[in-house]
Design an enzyme around this catalytic site. Structure first.
Site, PDB file in Angstrom:
ATOM      1  N   THR A   1       6.258  -7.104   0.738  1.00 51.72           N
ATOM      2  CA  THR A   1       7.363  -6.656  -0.114  1.00 51.72           C
ATOM      3  C   THR A   1       8.711  -7.003   0.490  1.00 51.72           C
ATOM      4  O   THR A   1       9.628  -7.461  -0.215  1.00 51.72           O
ATOM      5  CB  THR A   1       7.276  -5.133  -0.321  1.00 51.72           C
ATOM      6  OG1 THR A   1       6.016  -4.813  -0.911  1.00 51.72           O
ATOM      7  CG2 THR A   1       8.396  -4.631  -1.218  1.00 51.72           C
TER       8      THR A   1
ATOM      9  N   GLU B   1      -9.811  -2.071  11.905  1.00 49.45           N
ATOM     10  CA  GLU B   1     -10.363  -2.879  10.816  1.00 49.45           C
ATOM     11  C   GLU B   1     -10.314  -4.376  11.128  1.00 49.45           C
ATOM     12  O   GLU B   1     -11.216  -5.122  10.780  1.00 49.45           O
ATOM     13  CB  GLU B   1      -9.549  -2.577   9.554  1.00 49.45           C
ATOM     14  CG  GLU B   1      -9.802  -3.452   8.362  1.00 49.45           C
ATOM     15  CD  GLU B   1      -8.748  -3.259   7.293  1.00 49.45           C
ATOM     16  OE1 GLU B   1      -9.035  -3.578   6.128  1.00 49.45           O
ATOM     17  OE2 GLU B   1      -7.636  -2.793   7.622  1.00 49.45           O
TER      18      GLU B   1
ATOM     19  N   GLY C   1       0.819  -1.209   0.000  1.00 50.49           N
ATOM     20  CA  GLY C   1       0.000   0.000   0.000  1.00 50.49           C
ATOM     21  C   GLY C   1       0.850   1.254   0.000  1.00 50.49           C
ATOM     22  O   GLY C   1       1.918   1.292   0.606  1.00 50.49           O
TER      23      GLY C   1
ATOM     24  N   ARG D   1      -5.341  -4.421  10.077  1.00 47.01           N
ATOM     25  CA  ARG D   1      -5.891  -5.777  10.050  1.00 47.01           C
ATOM     26  C   ARG D   1      -5.298  -6.665  11.131  1.00 47.01           C
ATOM     27  O   ARG D   1      -6.000  -7.433  11.763  1.00 47.01           O
ATOM     28  CB  ARG D   1      -5.637  -6.410   8.677  1.00 47.01           C
ATOM     29  CG  ARG D   1      -6.361  -5.705   7.549  1.00 47.01           C
ATOM     30  CD  ARG D   1      -6.176  -6.446   6.241  1.00 47.01           C
ATOM     31  NE  ARG D   1      -6.697  -5.669   5.127  1.00 47.01           N
ATOM     32  CZ  ARG D   1      -6.651  -6.069   3.876  1.00 47.01           C
ATOM     33  NH1 ARG D   1      -6.114  -7.236   3.568  1.00 47.01           N
ATOM     34  NH2 ARG D   1      -7.143  -5.317   2.911  1.00 47.01           N
TER      35      ARG D   1
ATOM     36  N   ASP E   1       0.214   0.812   9.365  1.00 45.89           N
ATOM     37  CA  ASP E   1      -0.142   0.001  10.529  1.00 45.89           C
ATOM     38  C   ASP E   1       1.024  -0.115  11.514  1.00 45.89           C
ATOM     39  O   ASP E   1       0.830  -0.565  12.651  1.00 45.89           O
ATOM     40  CB  ASP E   1      -0.557  -1.406  10.099  1.00 45.89           C
ATOM     41  CG  ASP E   1      -1.833  -1.417   9.288  1.00 45.89           C
ATOM     42  OD1 ASP E   1      -2.557  -0.400   9.297  1.00 45.89           O
ATOM     43  OD2 ASP E   1      -2.110  -2.429   8.630  1.00 45.89           O
TER      44      ASP E   1
ATOM     45  N   ARG F   1     -25.712  11.024  18.709  1.00 49.35           N
ATOM     46  CA  ARG F   1     -25.574   9.610  18.382  1.00 49.35           C
ATOM     47  C   ARG F   1     -24.280   9.035  18.975  1.00 49.35           C
ATOM     48  O   ARG F   1     -23.532   9.729  19.652  1.00 49.35           O
ATOM     49  CB  ARG F   1     -25.568   9.417  16.859  1.00 49.35           C
ATOM     50  CG  ARG F   1     -26.851   9.870  16.190  1.00 49.35           C
ATOM     51  CD  ARG F   1     -26.788   9.658  14.689  1.00 49.35           C
ATOM     52  NE  ARG F   1     -28.013  10.120  14.033  1.00 49.35           N
ATOM     53  CZ  ARG F   1     -28.220  10.072  12.729  1.00 49.35           C
ATOM     54  NH1 ARG F   1     -27.281   9.559  11.917  1.00 49.35           N
ATOM     55  NH2 ARG F   1     -29.348  10.512  12.212  1.00 49.35           N
TER      56      ARG F   1
END
Length: 366
Positions: free
Chosen positions: A116, A234, A10, A182, A138, A173
């Site tokens: 990579t 995530e 990324g 991840r 990350d 809310r």
């Protein structure tokens, strides 16, 4: 001396400053620099006997050619997530070696994340001089405290979280803001802490809804503005629910089910009866120009990579360790995983970051 550069995985802000630094440092030594487009995929698309394919897959990097790119986000070399060992048709490592030989590349500097850099370590094991540079927002490459892109991702996230408060508060809310991460919840943990959100759910600690939801209800009720904010990684999960690792490894557009932020938002609405604002920051976290930290680290990592090659070092990964620039064997990332120190930095019972230790810790890197 002719060195090659590529960026894989990324994109993150800070790659272009690193590319510029490598190019200028090499130019000062009288070395030539070739940039390879689209990461390792670019190597697979080059036919060494076809000048057009060489021109399409690579470009010379000069002092004038990299002028001003440090102010740009992304990567001028473009990128891919290709690992030549796992492509259709079998292992293509031989093709990479063939291209390197045909183009007269004496050494490679590779900028990437876990995937990579794993192939970079493999290439180094074949005898190719390689220096790898860790980058991922990350911040989860094992062997280094810091990866290019992390600071900007946190900064972008904090800005977005605080901007979203205006809508969440206006509608009274509970806001659920999902951040990339991840396998590691470090980006969510730090962004949530700096934005001082009510609760933060990280990838390393499943959320028990019987505990979390009452906390969020109390956060909202006790706030004079009658709203609450929760940040979630995530890769976070809900306790008691089986997660599909194969699904998690896919990109967001390829997954079969709703993201974890949507799942949590649905539970809040159904079990608390509260309206929600669900926002996935996603690619906005890695968009735009790098912040000061990622420019600085990008410049430093790039310069160090060339300095290592100058003194004959190879098969190394540049790192930041305890606030100091350093380097380790290139295969270090193969021997462990990097994730949040839950015991030291996170309170599972309250879903909040905690600062158990400050003295003796390096600035910014906790």
């Amino acid at each position: 001396m002719r060195i090659g550069i590529l960026t894989g995985g990324g994109d993150v802000p800070g790659l272009n400053p690193c590319i510029r630094s490598i190019t200028l440092t090499a130019d000062d030594l009288g070395w030539e620099v070739t940039g390879f487009r689209r990461g390792w995929q670019g190597f697979l698309e080059i036919d060494p006997d076809d000048s057009a394919s060489i021109a399409n897959g690579s470009l010379p990097l000069t002092r004038e050619g990299v002028r001003g790119i440090d102010r740009m986000g992304g990567t001028i070399l473009h990128t891919s997530r290709t690992d030549p060992r796992t492509v259709e048709g079998g292992d293509r490592t031989g093709q990479v070696l063939k291209v390197l030989d045909a183009l007269g590349i004496d050494a490679m500097v590779t900028l990437g994340g876990d995937g990579t850099l794993r192939f970079s370590a493999h290439l180094a094991a074949q005898g190719v001089p390689v220096i790898s540079v860790p980058k991922t927002m990350d911040n989860d490459v094992f062997g280094t405290d810091y990866c290019i892109g992390f600071s900007t991702a946190v900064s972008r996230s904090v800005e977005a979280i605080n901007a979203l408060r205006t809508t969440i508060e206006s509608h009274e809310r509970i806001g659920v803001i999902e951040l990339f991460g991840r396998r590691s919840g470090e980006t969510a943990l730090l962004a949530g802490f700096l934005a001082q959100v009510d609760r933060t759910i990280i990838a390393e600690a499943p959320a028990d809804l019987d505990v979390l939801l009452p906390l969020l209800a109390e956060d909202k009720a006790s706030n004079p503005a009658n709203y609450a904010v929760c940040v979630i990684s995530e890769g976070a999960s809900i306790a008691g629910r089986k997660e599909d690792d194969a699904d998690l490894s896919r990109s967001a557009t390829q997954r079969d089910d709703r993201g974890i932020g949507q799942q949590l938002g649905r539970e809040i609405e159904e079990r608390l009866g509260s309206g929600t604002v669900i926002q996935e920051l996603a690619y906005l976290m890695r968009a735009g120009e790098p912040d000061a930290m990622d420019r600085m680290v990008g410049f430093a990592f790039g310069g160090l990579a060339v300095q290592l090659l100058q003194r004959g070092e190879k098969a190394r990964m540049v790192t930041l360790s305890d606030g100091n620039y350093a380097h380790v064997p290139i295969d270090t990332l193969l021997h462990g995983t990097k994730s949040v120190d839950v015991t030291g930095l996170y309170d599972r019972s309250t879903y909040r970051a905690k600062l158990m230790r400050v003295e003796g810790m390096p600035m910014f890197l906790y």
